[in-house]
Design a protein around this motif. Structure first.
Motif, short mmCIF file in Angstrom:
data_model
loop_
_atom_site.label_atom_id
_atom_site.label_comp_id
_atom_site.label_asym_id
_atom_site.label_seq_id
_atom_site.Cartn_x
_atom_site.Cartn_y
_atom_site.Cartn_z
N SER A 1 1.95 13.52 1.57
CA SER A 1 2.05 12.12 1.20
C SER A 1 2.87 11.30 2.16
CB SER A 1 2.76 12.44 -0.27
OG SER A 1 3.89 12.86 -0.22
N GLU B 1 0.80 -1.32 -0.14
CA GLU B 1 -0.04 -0.12 0.07
C GLU B 1 0.80 1.12 0.11
OE1 GLU B 1 -3.92 -1.87 2.49
OE2 GLU B 1 -2.07 -0.60 3.46
N ASN B 2 1.84 1.31 0.85
CA ASN B 2 2.57 2.50 1.03
C ASN B 2 3.61 2.79 -0.38
OD1 ASN B 2 2.09 2.96 3.54
ND2 ASN B 2 4.07 1.83 4.25
N ASN C 1 -0.77 5.30 7.57
CA ASN C 1 -1.20 3.81 7.06
C ASN C 1 -0.31 2.72 7.77
OD1 ASN C 1 -2.64 2.28 5.05
ND2 ASN C 1 -0.66 1.95 4.22
N TRP D 1 1.01 3.92 -3.11
CA TRP D 1 0.55 5.12 -2.94
C TRP D 1 1.79 6.45 -3.14
CZ3 TRP D 1 -2.72 8.89 -2.42
CH2 TRP D 1 -2.16 10.23 -1.89
N SER E 1 0.81 10.59 5.29
CA SER E 1 -0.12 9.36 4.82
C SER E 1 0.43 8.10 5.00
CB SER E 1 -0.78 9.76 3.43
OG SER E 1 0.43 9.46 2.34
N TYR F 1 1.06 8.50 -6.19
CA TYR F 1 1.16 10.19 -5.73
C TYR F 1 1.76 10.65 -6.74
CZ TYR F 1 3.49 14.12 -3.72
OH TYR F 1 3.95 15.40 -3.60
#
Length: 666
Positions: free
Chosen positions: A655, A617-618, A662, A621, A658, A625
């Motif tokens: 970012s 997920e990281n 997360n 993202w 986040s 992004y």
């Protein structure tokens, strides 16, 4: 010599890289690892060539603080100053006067100097070691905007100044980093507390209480323990009663009552009570020190995916600068509008910072390690979070069953009890321990025997005597092959065994029971757990053959054992676990130690799944992004959709935040 230093002032993963590259250039350095997430530097060096003082001075010369010389944190007051200046500039933009621009110029310059100082300092030191970082992009972007504004302010070009751009760029980035730092500290809080134990002060009872460093307390000293205090060293309670939280050791947070004579493991927290304990181990040999060393080693190692991410992050800064310059040329040549070209180019430069990408993997792993330790699962290599297995071999005695079988009955004449006791003393196998305790309760004493040895899978042999495996679940005492006595055992299946086995099978992992015990007992355990595949009477070399056979068929095989008798199999397994206790962790060479017992196996697989998910997920993202933000920042969708440089800075900071948030999710 090895050293562990606490370092302050790092703002992104590339700062850690700059420290690492600089230290590696020092003559005498053997190895160095830097953790941006924990603010730690682990270094191994030849003390005949290099000393710790030189290492500290080298780090400080890069603009970072070391231990007691760490830079004082002025982040919050500087942030308040930046926001106050921003509020005034916003008001002046709405309520014009002949001195509005001059005030905007003054405030923007002050914010650039005061708020941007940390960025400039970081850039200076990172460029000295030929690395780029987030601060380079922020510094270039904000400085370019400020210089452009002054050129326009003095009428050298027919454009409007952009003082608010440089001011809010600095303010937004500092705000994002401030929030990220708070969240990151929360994510690594338990690990920071663990390392903080090294600086703990201990109350030593002499004629009166004396406060000493943990390294100045020795075996035999008496220490005072009160509510809310951490047990600093492995010791034994001599006075009083204590309720202690041993969650750092076992993962069990329910308080445990400790009375006179009970042992206390370092790292336990005194919940209630008062006591005086006698130190049994110095700090370097106490449990918490062993745990700190394991954690340090785990954190200093980088799994493959992190090494790849670090490499990409390193070159991303250069790519961002090149792309920014390209966008500037493209817009200027297309429109001839200097302000528009500069705006889009600065937005691209700032928004494409790789900070989120740099922390995506290490932060998820650090949080995973922290949660594992809290649950009594000691992960020795972070790369195990990446490993998947198709088959899991489970030992029986001490793994699926309680670690201490008991003698239920014995058939042995009294004159032979001493011989059985003496042979049982030569082994730490669970059945030998059970025989030893049974004989000792009958008053047995050690007798002189020679040429003693233990043969794995057979038993203990001394002179003409042997204590070892018989048939039908017995352990027998033999002399020249003649039976002198028999011992019968009972063992209890661990309460959580069935649930754990069912959980593992639900993950599409085939479970195989392998044991050196006799067939009847192994079959009974296998049936109670619903296992179709089981092997009995297996010596360690036979277990190793089975493992090799499965791996030869293409399976990735895990092994859960007692960590000592199964050492050869555990060493060759793709993923190895040892069921241990707090005092055992230093003995095992497995990937994972389950201090919380078999239940820790379920905890590990759940945690590993979560860590892998968070890493994906990281990274998704961080990639997504940049994939979405850079085209918008470059003006491809202008005039319908575009981003001003200051808001690009805010998005860049958010970012990273986040990714931190997360990583903290369960």
């Amino acid at each position: 010599m090895k050293a562990n230093l606490r370092v302050s002032g790092m703002t992104c993963a590339n700062c850690a890289r700059a420290i690492e590259l600089t230290l590696k250039k020092l003559r005498g350095v053997i190895d160095v690892r830097v953790s941006f997430e924990l603010g730690r530097v682990w270094i191994e060096f030849n003390e005949d060539i290099l000393n710790l003082k030189d290492i500290k001075e080298t780090i400080e010369s890069l603009g970072y603080g070391v231990e007691e010389k760490s830079l004082r944190d002025y982040s919050l007051p500087i942030l308040l100053f930046c926001w106050s200046s921003g509020a005034i500039v916003m008001l002046l933009m709405f309520f014009h006067s002949h001195w509005s621009l001059a005030v905007q110029a003054l405030l923007s310059t002050l914010v650039q100097v005061v708020g941007g100082y940390k960025f400039y300092r970081s850039v200076y030191h990172s460029l000295r070691v030929k690395t780029g970082n987030m601060d380079l992009l922020v510094s270039l972007g904000s400085t370019s905007a400020l210089l452009y504004s002054y050129i326009a302010f003095f009428g050298l070009i027919p454009e409007e100044p952009l003082f608010e751009t440089s001011l809010f760029l600095i303010t937004f980035v500092r705000t994002g980093k401030f929030l990220e730092e708070k969240a990151r500290k929360r994510a690594t809080e338990s690990l920071r507390k663990l390392f903080g134990l090294q600086a703990l002060k201990v109350k030593v009872l002499k004629e009166r209480e004396e406060e000493k460093s943990i390294y100045e307390v020795f075996v035999g000293d008496r220490i005072v323990l009160r509510s809310g205090e951490m047990v600093p060293l492995d010791s034994r309670l001599e006075e009083g009663k204590l309720y202690v939280d041993e969650s750092m050791i076992t993962g069990e947070s329910m308080p445990v009552l400790k009375e006179v004579g009970d042992s206390l493991l370092s790292g336990s927290l005194v919940i209630n009570g008062y006591g005086v304990a006698k130190v049994e181990k110095s700090f370097s040999k106490s449990y918490v020190s062993v745990l700190i060393n394991l954690v340090e080693k785990a954190l200093s190692e980088k799994p493959k995916i992190q090494r790849i991410a670090d490499r990409i992050s390193h070159y991303f800064v250069q790519g961002a600068i090149a792309l920014s310059f390209f966008v500037f040329l493209l817009w200027f040549l297309k429109t001839g509008d200097l302000q528009k070209a500069l705006t889009f180019s600065l937005a691209v430069m700032v928004i494409s910072c790789p900070c989120a990408f740099g922390i995506a993997v290490p932060l998820a792993i650090t949080v995973g390690l922290s949660r594992a330790y809290k649950k009594g699962v000691i992960v020795k290599k972070p790369e195990v979070f990446e490993k998947r297995i198709g088959v899991l071999l489970l030992d029986k005695t001490g793994t699926l069953t309680e670690g201490r079988p008991k003698v239920s009955r014995a058939n042995i004449p009294g004159e032979h009890i001493d011989f059985a006791y003496t042979l049982a003393l030569k082994s730490n196998h669970p059945y030998s321990v059970a025989v030893r305790e049974y004989c000792k309760a009958l008053g047995a004493k050690e007798v002189p025997l020679k040429q003693c040895r233990e043969e794995v899978g057979v038993g203990v042999l001394c002179d003409e005597y042997m204590l070892g495996r018989g048939i039908n679940g017995r352990t027998v005492l033999l002399k020249n092959g003649q039976t002198l006595g028999e011992f019968y055992f009972e063992e209890t299946l661990r309460e959580e065994a069935k649930e754990v086995v069912e959980f593992i099978r639900s993950k599409d992992i085939q479970v195989v029971l392998v044991s050196g015990d006799e067939e009847r007992r192994v079959e009974k355990v296998a049936k109670s757990l619903g296992l179709e595949n089981w092997y009995a009477g297996m010596k360690p070399e036979q277990k190793l053959d089975l493992l090799s056979e499965l791996q030869g068929k293409g399976y990735r095989v895990g092994m859960v054992g007692d960590g000592i008798n199964d050492a050869p199999v555990l060493g060759k397994a793709d993923l190895s676990f040892a069921v241990g206790s707090g005092t055992d962790v230093a003995k095992f060479s497995t990937d994972v130690i389950l201090n919380s017992g078999l239940a820790g196996l379920k905890e590990f697989f759940e945690l590993a799944e979560t860590v892998r998910k968070r890493i994906k997920e990281n990274l998704l993202w961080a990639f997504g992004y940049n994939l979405l933000a850079i085209p918008i920042a470059s003006g491809i969708f202008y005039p319908h959709l575009f981003i001003k440089p200051e808001f690009a800075g805010l998005l860049m900071a958010l970012s990273s935040l986040s990714v931190v948030i997360n990583s903290l999710r369960k």
